[in-house]
Motif scaffolding. Structure first.
Motif, PDB file in Angstrom:
ATOM      1  N   GLY A 135       0.818  -1.213   0.000  1.00 34.17           N
ATOM      2  CA  GLY A 135       0.000   0.000   0.000  1.00 34.17           C
ATOM      3  C   GLY A 135       0.848   1.257   0.000  1.00 34.17           C
ATOM      4  N   ALA A 136       0.308   2.314   0.605  1.00 32.68           N
ATOM      5  CA  ALA A 136       0.971   3.615   0.595  1.00 32.68           C
ATOM      6  C   ALA A 136       1.876   3.829   1.802  1.00 32.68           C
ATOM      7  CB  ALA A 136      -0.085   4.722   0.538  1.00 32.68           C
ATOM      8  N   GLY A 137       1.907   2.862   2.711  1.00 30.29           N
ATOM      9  CA  GLY A 137       2.706   3.028   3.923  1.00 30.29           C
ATOM     10  C   GLY A 137       4.181   3.246   3.651  1.00 30.29           C
ATOM     11  N   GLU A 138       4.715   2.540   2.651  1.00 30.19           N
ATOM     12  CA  GLU A 138       6.134   2.687   2.330  1.00 30.19           C
ATOM     13  C   GLU A 138       6.437   4.106   1.865  1.00 30.19           C
ATOM     14  OE1 GLU A 138       9.577   0.691  -0.567  1.00 30.19           O
ATOM     15  OE2 GLU A 138       7.561  -0.185  -0.457  1.00 30.19           O
ATOM     16  N   LEU A 139       5.521   4.673   1.061  1.00 29.46           N
ATOM     17  CA  LEU A 139       5.705   6.049   0.591  1.00 29.46           C
ATOM     18  C   LEU A 139       5.698   7.028   1.768  1.00 29.46           C
ATOM     19  CD1 LEU A 139       5.846   8.256  -1.585  1.00 29.46           C
ATOM     20  CD2 LEU A 139       3.357   8.127  -1.752  1.00 29.46           C
TER      21      LEU A 139
END
Length: 213
Positions: A135-139
């Motif tokens: 998902g977007a957590g890494e970003l």
């Protein structure tokens, strides 16, 4: 809320009470709620057992900052597959879609660790669902770490303060690309956002090329 999927059931009550504390609900409220989970067949019974009932909790008053004690009665009206809340909002919320029962729409739920794609019709029936890991957590984490490394004067004064990915996410969602709500200390992270997003795109493209090769 937690990388361990089982914790989503174990900590369901705590997360709900935390939301009620932020909302500063009146004491003695009876609350009927519908919940969602990534695997309701596995966790619905446990979630309902933990959440339903009468609960007493404490939280800080948002204005006086004094500790207040409240009791709430929670009735769980249903536990549905993850993403059903967004479908209900699309069909019946303020910004509702005008769909005939035969028409289709796609809901894209971008979480911290997964992408959930759901195809549904105007009656709310789910036609297809697809879960993609990543998902977007890494970003959000990359942007927070980039802000940690800033060398401007304000950042150097708060070098020991680590930036929160959740506040990065909030700045993206509200469209300001600003970290923190304080006008004096808020930091615009548009440059870090573009840089980190570009880096992730490069990693994804490289991964796709490796798979094809």
């Amino acid at each position: 809320m937690h990388e361990d999927k089982a914790k989503k059931a174990e900590l369901a009550l705590e997360s709900i009470l935390a939301d009620l504390a932020v909302l500063n609900i009146p004491n003695g409220v009876k609350l009927s709620i519908s919940l969602s989970n990534h695997n309701p067949e596995r966790w619905a019974t446990e979630i309902k057992r933990r959440v339903e009932g009468t609960h007493t909790f404490e939280h800080l008053h948002p204005v006086t900052r004094s500790i207040v004690t409240k009791t709430v009665e929670i009735v769980v009206t249903g536990i549905y597959p993850e993403g059903f809340g967004s479908i209900a909002h699309c069909l019946f919320g303020e910004a509702s879609l005008v769909l005939d029962p035969s028409e289709l729409a796609i809901a894209l739920d971008i979480g911290s660790s997964t992408w959930l794609i759901t195809v549904f019709n105007g009656s709310g029936a789910v036609i297809d669902r697809h879960l993609i890991e990543g998902g977007a957590g890494e970003l959000h984490t990359m942007i927070a770490e980039a802000l940690d490394k800033r060398n401007d004067r304000v950042s150097l004064l708060s070098r020991d303060v680590k930036h929160s990915p959740s506040l990065i996410n909030q700045g993206i969602l509200d469209g300001t690309f600003t970290y923190g709500g304080n006008a004096l200390t808020g930091k615009n992270f548009q440059a870090e956002y573009s840089e980190c997003l570009g880096a992730i795109r490069c990693l994804v493209n490289h991964g796709n090329q490796s798979v094809h090769n």
